[in-house]
Design a protein around this motif. Structure first.
Motif, mmCIF file in Angstrom:
data_model
loop_
_atom_site.group_PDB
_atom_site.id
_atom_site.type_symbol
_atom_site.label_atom_id
_atom_site.label_comp_id
_atom_site.label_asym_id
_atom_site.label_seq_id
_atom_site.Cartn_x
_atom_site.Cartn_y
_atom_site.Cartn_z
ATOM 1 N N THR A 35 16.780 49.501 -8.612
ATOM 2 C CA THR A 35 17.776 48.874 -9.476
ATOM 3 C C THR A 35 17.701 47.358 -9.392
ATOM 4 O OG1 THR A 35 19.250 50.781 -9.258
ATOM 5 C CG2 THR A 35 20.242 48.705 -9.963
ATOM 6 N N THR A 36 17.525 46.833 -8.181
ATOM 7 C CA THR A 36 17.405 45.388 -7.992
ATOM 8 C C THR A 36 16.181 44.846 -8.714
ATOM 9 O OG1 THR A 36 18.504 45.461 -5.841
ATOM 10 C CG2 THR A 36 17.109 43.544 -6.290
ATOM 11 N N LEU A 37 15.043 45.502 -8.539
ATOM 12 C CA LEU A 37 13.819 45.076 -9.195
ATOM 13 C C LEU A 37 13.943 45.160 -10.711
ATOM 14 C CD1 LEU A 37 11.224 46.835 -6.871
ATOM 15 C CD2 LEU A 37 11.491 44.357 -7.129
ATOM 16 N N TYR A 38 14.525 46.252 -11.188
ATOM 17 C CA TYR A 38 14.679 46.462 -12.627
ATOM 18 C C TYR A 38 15.531 45.355 -13.244
ATOM 19 C CZ TYR A 38 15.332 49.068 -16.998
ATOM 20 O OH TYR A 38 15.335 49.460 -18.313
ATOM 21 N N GLU A 39 16.692 45.120 -12.664
ATOM 22 C CA GLU A 39 17.602 44.124 -13.220
ATOM 23 C C GLU A 39 17.006 42.722 -13.161
ATOM 24 O OE1 GLU A 39 21.179 44.718 -11.010
ATOM 25 O OE2 GLU A 39 21.772 46.499 -12.179
ATOM 26 N N ARG A 40 16.334 42.421 -12.068
ATOM 27 C CA ARG A 40 15.712 41.110 -11.920
ATOM 28 C C ARG A 40 14.617 40.911 -12.945
ATOM 29 N NH1 ARG A 40 12.474 39.208 -6.504
ATOM 30 N NH2 ARG A 40 10.905 40.601 -7.370
ATOM 31 N N GLN A 41 13.802 41.948 -13.138
ATOM 32 C CA GLN A 41 12.674 41.820 -14.050
ATOM 33 C C GLN A 41 13.109 41.775 -15.512
ATOM 34 O OE1 GLN A 41 10.166 40.979 -12.528
ATOM 35 N NE2 GLN A 41 8.671 40.823 -14.206
ATOM 36 N N MET A 42 14.148 42.505 -15.854
ATOM 37 C CA MET A 42 14.621 42.482 -17.237
ATOM 38 C C MET A 42 15.078 41.078 -17.638
ATOM 39 S SD MET A 42 14.132 45.391 -18.676
ATOM 40 C CE MET A 42 15.277 45.555 -20.039
ATOM 41 N N LYS A 43 15.632 40.340 -16.701
ATOM 42 C CA LYS A 43 16.057 38.972 -16.999
ATOM 43 C C LYS A 43 14.866 38.073 -17.292
ATOM 44 C CE LYS A 43 20.261 39.216 -14.154
ATOM 45 N NZ LYS A 43 20.934 38.713 -12.920
ATOM 46 N N VAL A 44 13.826 38.170 -16.476
ATOM 47 C CA VAL A 44 12.684 37.284 -16.647
ATOM 48 C C VAL A 44 11.821 37.689 -17.840
ATOM 49 C CG1 VAL A 44 10.997 38.468 -15.174
ATOM 50 C CG2 VAL A 44 10.946 35.976 -15.334
ATOM 51 N N LEU A 45 11.854 38.955 -18.226
ATOM 52 C CA LEU A 45 11.005 39.430 -19.326
ATOM 53 C C LEU A 45 11.582 39.150 -20.704
ATOM 54 C CD1 LEU A 45 9.707 42.883 -18.014
ATOM 55 C CD2 LEU A 45 8.483 40.702 -18.103
ATOM 56 N N LYS A 46 12.851 38.793 -20.770
ATOM 57 C CA LYS A 46 13.452 38.502 -22.063
ATOM 58 C C LYS A 46 12.697 37.358 -22.743
ATOM 59 C CE LYS A 46 17.857 37.374 -24.280
ATOM 60 N NZ LYS A 46 19.293 37.064 -24.057
ATOM 61 N N GLY A 47 12.184 37.609 -23.936
ATOM 62 C CA GLY A 47 11.408 36.605 -24.656
ATOM 63 C C GLY A 47 9.986 36.468 -24.164
ATOM 64 N N ARG A 48 9.573 37.315 -23.220
ATOM 65 C CA ARG A 48 8.211 37.239 -22.676
ATOM 66 C C ARG A 48 7.436 38.547 -22.838
ATOM 67 N NH1 ARG A 48 11.116 34.191 -18.517
ATOM 68 N NH2 ARG A 48 10.441 32.000 -18.552
ATOM 69 N N ASP A 114 9.843 48.049 0.432
ATOM 70 C CA ASP A 114 11.054 47.843 1.239
ATOM 71 C C ASP A 114 11.913 46.737 0.632
ATOM 72 O OD1 ASP A 114 10.233 49.773 3.055
ATOM 73 O OD2 ASP A 114 9.227 48.312 4.360
ATOM 74 N N ALA A 115 13.201 46.764 0.923
ATOM 75 C CA ALA A 115 14.140 45.792 0.365
ATOM 76 C C ALA A 115 13.819 44.362 0.786
ATOM 77 C CB ALA A 115 15.560 46.151 0.772
ATOM 78 N N ASP A 116 13.180 44.202 1.964
ATOM 79 C CA ASP A 116 12.853 42.853 2.427
ATOM 80 C C ASP A 116 11.446 42.423 2.022
ATOM 81 O OD1 ASP A 116 11.489 44.616 4.032
ATOM 82 O OD2 ASP A 116 11.959 43.600 5.918
ATOM 83 N N LYS A 117 10.816 43.208 1.129
ATOM 84 C CA LYS A 117 9.464 42.874 0.673
ATOM 85 C C LYS A 117 9.375 43.020 -0.844
ATOM 86 C CE LYS A 117 7.357 44.408 5.018
ATOM 87 N NZ LYS A 117 6.444 45.383 5.670
ATOM 88 N N LEU A 118 10.355 42.482 -1.528
ATOM 89 C CA LEU A 118 10.394 42.639 -2.981
ATOM 90 C C LEU A 118 9.245 41.938 -3.687
ATOM 91 C CD1 LEU A 118 14.202 42.187 -3.800
ATOM 92 C CD2 LEU A 118 12.925 44.311 -3.403
ATOM 93 N N ASP A 119 8.717 40.881 -3.091
ATOM 94 C CA ASP A 119 7.764 40.042 -3.805
ATOM 95 C C ASP A 119 6.307 40.193 -3.393
ATOM 96 O OD1 ASP A 119 9.784 38.933 -5.313
ATOM 97 O OD2 ASP A 119 10.205 37.382 -3.821
ATOM 98 N N TYR A 120 6.010 41.109 -2.482
ATOM 99 C CA TYR A 120 4.591 41.295 -2.127
ATOM 100 C C TYR A 120 4.342 42.696 -1.607
ATOM 101 C CZ TYR A 120 0.120 41.302 0.112
ATOM 102 O OH TYR A 120 -1.153 41.653 0.467
ATOM 103 N N LEU A 121 3.247 43.279 -2.091
ATOM 104 C CA LEU A 121 2.784 44.576 -1.603
ATOM 105 C C LEU A 121 1.261 44.569 -1.568
ATOM 106 C CD1 LEU A 121 4.822 47.323 -3.498
ATOM 107 C CD2 LEU A 121 4.954 46.753 -1.092
ATOM 108 N N PRO A 122 0.649 45.244 -0.586
ATOM 109 C CA PRO A 122 -0.813 45.324 -0.546
ATOM 110 C C PRO A 122 -1.373 46.333 -1.535
ATOM 111 C CG PRO A 122 0.135 46.526 1.292
ATOM 112 C CD PRO A 122 1.273 45.828 0.617
ATOM 113 N N GLU A 123 -0.517 47.219 -2.082
ATOM 114 C CA GLU A 123 -0.963 48.204 -3.065
ATOM 115 C C GLU A 123 0.202 48.519 -3.991
ATOM 116 O OE1 GLU A 123 -1.473 52.299 -1.576
ATOM 117 O OE2 GLU A 123 -0.889 51.527 0.379
ATOM 118 N N PRO A 124 -0.086 49.050 -5.183
ATOM 119 C CA PRO A 124 0.988 49.290 -6.148
ATOM 120 C C PRO A 124 1.951 50.377 -5.698
ATOM 121 C CG PRO A 124 -1.072 50.254 -6.906
ATOM 122 C CD PRO A 124 -1.414 49.401 -5.716
#
Length: 294
Positions: A35-48, A114-124
């Motif tokens: 939910t956190t990722l979804y809501e955050r990404q929807m904001k940045v994707l508007k107009g993009r 994980d919640a403390d690793k929202l911005d980086y992952l070694p694999e999808p």
């Protein structure tokens, strides 16, 4: 296999590398991460992001109570384009991947970051795979392109040209841009699931933005650990389909097999260039592991 997912660890994959999603085993914390990722990404994707991405999210209702249940997604997706989403234990062999795509099955990881690793992952993870990839599978033209890509994988294995075909996937399915009446937009899953690259690819001075060219792309190196140095742009999904799906790749492979690779930053005299980048980001060393997995 992600070591932090006991549900994956306890399963023995089927012959085609699929596992049960076990949706009821997700924790409240994991649902909250989605939910956190979804809501955050929807904001940045508007107009993009491309309008078809938003439409796909709406058709599949991908923000209904946390992590999507593949069974529920598949009821809608199969009716729209004949595709299904299947869970796998992790990265799978090329031949298995191609077989799934050729049979209209999109493979997705079960685990979520994980919640403390929202911005980086070694694999999808499932957010990249489902939020990033699945919405466009509701679009018949793009759904057909993905199936054709899987079918083309068989020939690439035969000709030992997997790397060339991987570049096509990378620069379209993962990191593609599209021209729309409202302006240039993102359709590649690796970008739409990345907060920072969503801005960088469209607004950054550093990267090149060049029109789609099949053979040029298949010769072009890419960055797997950071932002791309070049993004390729299509005018429509029909252009993408017509340029690849009904094309015999055998003579293409023959033409390019002895040609040198094109560096990721290079602009050629034959390119249709929308923006020639400064490459300042890459020259400065980029962010490497500090950026999101894309």
């Amino acid at each position: 296999m992600p070591v932090n997912d006991p549900v994956v660890a306890e399963q023995t994959p089927a012959e085609d590398h699929t596992i049960d999603q076990c949706w009821d085993r997700y924790t409240e914390e994991e649902h909250q991460v989605w939910t956190t990722l979804y809501e955050r990404q929807m904001k940045v994707l508007k107009g993009r992001a491309a309008p078809e991405h938003f439409k796909g999210l709406e058709l599949l209702n991908l923000n209904d109570g946390g992590i999507p249940n593949f069974d529920r997604i598949n009821e809608k997706l199969y009716k729209l384009t004949g595709w299904q989403v299947v869970a796998v234990h992790g990265l799978i062999p090329n031949d298995v991947f191609f077989d799934h795509l050729a049979n209209r099955r999109f493979v997705a990881g079960r685990f979520i970051r994980d919640a403390d690793k929202l911005d980086y992952l070694p694999e999808p993870d499932i957010f990249h795979d489902v939020f990033g990839h699945v919405p466009l599978l509701t679009l018949p033209t793009f759904a057909d392109y993905m199936q054709a890509y899987g079918e083309g994988g068989y020939k690439a294995i035969k000709h030992d040209t997997i790397e060339n075909l991987t570049r096509l996937y990378w620069y379209t399915v993962e990191f593609g841009l599209i021209n729309t009446p409202e302006g240039r937009r993102i359709y590649g899953a690796g970008i739409v699931s990345s907060q920072s690259e969503s801005r960088f690819c469209l607004e950054g001075r550093s990267p090149n933005r060049i029109h789609f060219d099949l053979e040029r792309i298949m010769r072009t190196d890419y960055r797997y650990d950071d932002f791309q140095q070049t993004y390729f742009v299509i005018d429509s999904y029909e252009e993408l389909m017509e340029s690849t799906a009904n094309v015999d790749f055998t003579p293409i492979y023959e033409r390019i097999k002895n040609l040198p690779d094109i560096p990721a930053h290079k602009v050629l005299p034959t390119d249709k260039v929308y923006h020639e980048g400064t490459q300042e980001y890459a020259r400065a060393g980029g962010l490497a592991k500090q950026v999101e997995w894309v």
